[in-house]
Design an enzyme around this catalytic site. Structure first.
Site, mmCIF file in Angstrom:
data_model
loop_
_atom_site.group_PDB
_atom_site.id
_atom_site.type_symbol
_atom_site.label_atom_id
_atom_site.label_comp_id
_atom_site.label_asym_id
_atom_site.label_seq_id
_atom_site.Cartn_x
_atom_site.Cartn_y
_atom_site.Cartn_z
ATOM 1 N N HIS A 1 0.844 -1.199 0.000
ATOM 2 C CA HIS A 1 0.000 0.000 0.000
ATOM 3 C C HIS A 1 0.884 1.256 0.000
ATOM 4 O O HIS A 1 2.077 1.192 0.294
ATOM 5 C CB HIS A 1 -0.910 -0.008 1.231
ATOM 6 C CG HIS A 1 -2.076 -0.960 1.091
ATOM 7 N ND1 HIS A 1 -3.126 -0.970 1.962
ATOM 8 C CD2 HIS A 1 -2.336 -1.925 0.168
ATOM 9 C CE1 HIS A 1 -4.004 -1.903 1.595
ATOM 10 N NE2 HIS A 1 -3.534 -2.504 0.516
ATOM 11 N N GLU B 1 1.070 3.739 2.023
ATOM 12 C CA GLU B 1 1.679 4.060 3.315
ATOM 13 C C GLU B 1 2.920 3.202 3.559
ATOM 14 O O GLU B 1 3.934 3.685 4.085
ATOM 15 C CB GLU B 1 0.670 3.842 4.449
ATOM 16 C CG GLU B 1 -0.570 4.729 4.386
ATOM 17 C CD GLU B 1 -1.722 4.074 3.614
ATOM 18 O OE1 GLU B 1 -1.458 3.323 2.652
ATOM 19 O OE2 GLU B 1 -2.881 4.315 3.993
#
Ligand code: ZN
Ligand code: ZN
Lengths: 332, 332
Positions: free
Chosen positions: B51, B53
């Site tokens: 992802h 992040e």
């Protein structure tokens, strides 16, 4: 992030004021604090106003001390900074697209300002080779400031190139207003923001060149009415035929010289020239016209598009609400 | 610089992977250290991979400790970070275009990762309303992390909108290859970079819709040969007439279903559809086609341009050497 990232921010900020800074070059400056945080991204915006470095230092100080009240006059900011920087920018870092100036012109030299505030490193995109301004890097080095040259040198050169051409005698560009699908004629294409920007450009140029056919069909005024107190440019109607209906509004604008000729060499008596027109002009551009500035609407229009065979290189794009503009260089 | 500035960096990074992340949404993430210096600007790049992040935290740790050797497998990065972050990112700040996930899917929840590394503030562009992922902000708040919502919410929504449409049943967009002056047909317009990107998109979509006339004139293959091991999309030829020369290369591509029909409703059985074509298709677009992706060459071409009357809104543009592409939304 690396040096390229920050230099890019400085370059893009400066491009927004391309032409508008004349007779000065477009220059951008980014300042990071001693920990690498971005404090300011600024540019030179207008001749006689603060240089990019001064604007960037001012903004950086405002961020660090919002209580600092700067003088409103741009020519007093330099002195104010020298007196009130209070070492807030000690060991900060600057990115400048062009070597900081070292001469006393309308404003004192930026290299000296960067030295005075205690900056520790200056990253320079393009070396200033002009007799007047060069030496900024040496001044910095002698103050034991770390100087790095050549970051994104090509992009910094592209930014400076219109100014260098102008210095050598002439910078000429073609301005087009275009729909997404290449429509440039048959009525208004672009929005008010685009047209205001065109009027700002008209205020800066020495000569506006327009095709005879466009004058007859569009009956334009070619003034700067969308901006306050704009100077109206001299007009060169590029046409073999000399007879024009003198009730066409452009002839009624005060303090303007209108030349009607097909002798393109006369244009080069002017240093900064904007060509406005359509298909005819694009297909008959003099070879000294080096750049194209396209204002684009965001719509497909049901009219005939402009036809030509011209290769170009994208330099910079900028969004304005539902319009955008792109600077291109013509590939030879 | 303010929150908008950093959120914009995250948004622009994510847009580069629009569609390529399917069936996941495009998400971007920026991390600043405790002093406000940018450490990383990252995005989610592909379903099943890390992802946004996780990519951003990984990159930030690499900047702070270049000796850290991360595992090559994306699904091991999360655990590696938890074990080896060594509080390097204590009191750092994250900007995320979409609320960090809070569920254990193919990867563990990002909200938990941000908590574990000791981040002090998370700025979120768009609240995740999906049952599966929502709750990330609450998880952060319960850990006493400062959470700020709604920064550049509109631009974050634009970024997410194709995914939301896809979730509701269908996301369809028209892809065009165009010269500066609106030429879309009569031979190759765009460069290899553009065509490779088109092949990447073809690999992700469920259905490629093409006009019957384009099939007859161009005799295309419509495969993904410019990228390795690309899956070839099913084809929907939008045409009343059923008879096509089956030696046209697209019919010879393996593992492909070809539908020939003028029943546009059949298209909506597929969730992610790319329309490829020219004037005919643009003027007969079904109303559920919401976006246009234009790959642009940087040349004026001496051929007839596309004609239409369509208003659009510019969302994102990206440069690829001498080509660029722009995502637009069709205005209703
Ligand atoms: Zn200066
Ligand atoms: Zn996640």
């Amino acid at each position: 992030m690396n040096d390229d990232f920050y230099m890019n921010l400085a370059i893009n900020e400066a491009w927004k004021y391309q032409i508008l800074t004349y007779p000065n070059p477009a220059v951008g400056c980014v300042i990071l604090d001693k920990n690498g945080k971005i404090l300011s991204i600024e540019a030179h915006k207008q001749a006689g106003k603060a240089h990019a470095e001064v604007n960037a230092v001012k903004k950086a100080l405002q961020v660090l001390n919002p209580n600092l009240i700067f003088p409103k006059e741009d020519d007093k900011i330099y002195e104010f900074i020298i007196k009130h920087h209070n070492n807030l920018l000690k060991n900060s870092k600057a990115y400048v697209t062009l070597e900081p100036c070292s001469h006393y012109g309308k404003t004192p030299p930026c290299a000296n300002l960067l030295k005075e505030i205690g900056i520790s490193e200056v990253v320079i995109g393009y070396e200033d080779k002009s007799d007047l301004a060069k030496g900024g890097a040496n001044l910095l080095k002698e103050a034991n400031i770390n100087v790095k040259f050549g970051i994104l040198k090509d992009r910094c050169f592209e930014l400076l190139e219109p100014f260098l051409m102008w210095q050598r005698g002439n910078f000429s560009f073609l301005k087009l207003g275009m729909s997404i699908n290449g429509v440039v004629s048959g009525g208004i294409i672009t929005n008010l923001d685009s047209r205001k920007m065109v009027h700002k450009l008209r205020e800066k140029i020495d000569l506006l060149v327009i095709g005879g056919n466009t004058v007859r069909v569009d009956r334009p005024t070619l003034d700067t009415r969308l901006i306050n107190n704009g100077k109206n440019p001299d007009i060169f109607i590029y046409s073999k035929k000399q007879n024009f209906d003198k009730s066409i509004p452009l002839f009624g604008v005060e303090n303007r010289k209108v030349t009607i000729s097909n002798d393109i060499k006369l244009i080069k008596n002017y240093k900064l020239c904007m060509f406005e027109g359509g298909e005819n002009l694009l297909n008959n551009l003099p070879n000294f016209v080096s750049h194209i500035l396209i204002f684009s609407s965001t719509s497909f229009m049901n009219r005939k598009a402009i036809n030509a065979d011209v290769k170009i290189q994208k330099l910079f794009s900028f969004d304005m609400k539902d319009n955008f503009y792109i600077w291109y260089k013509i590939k030879s």
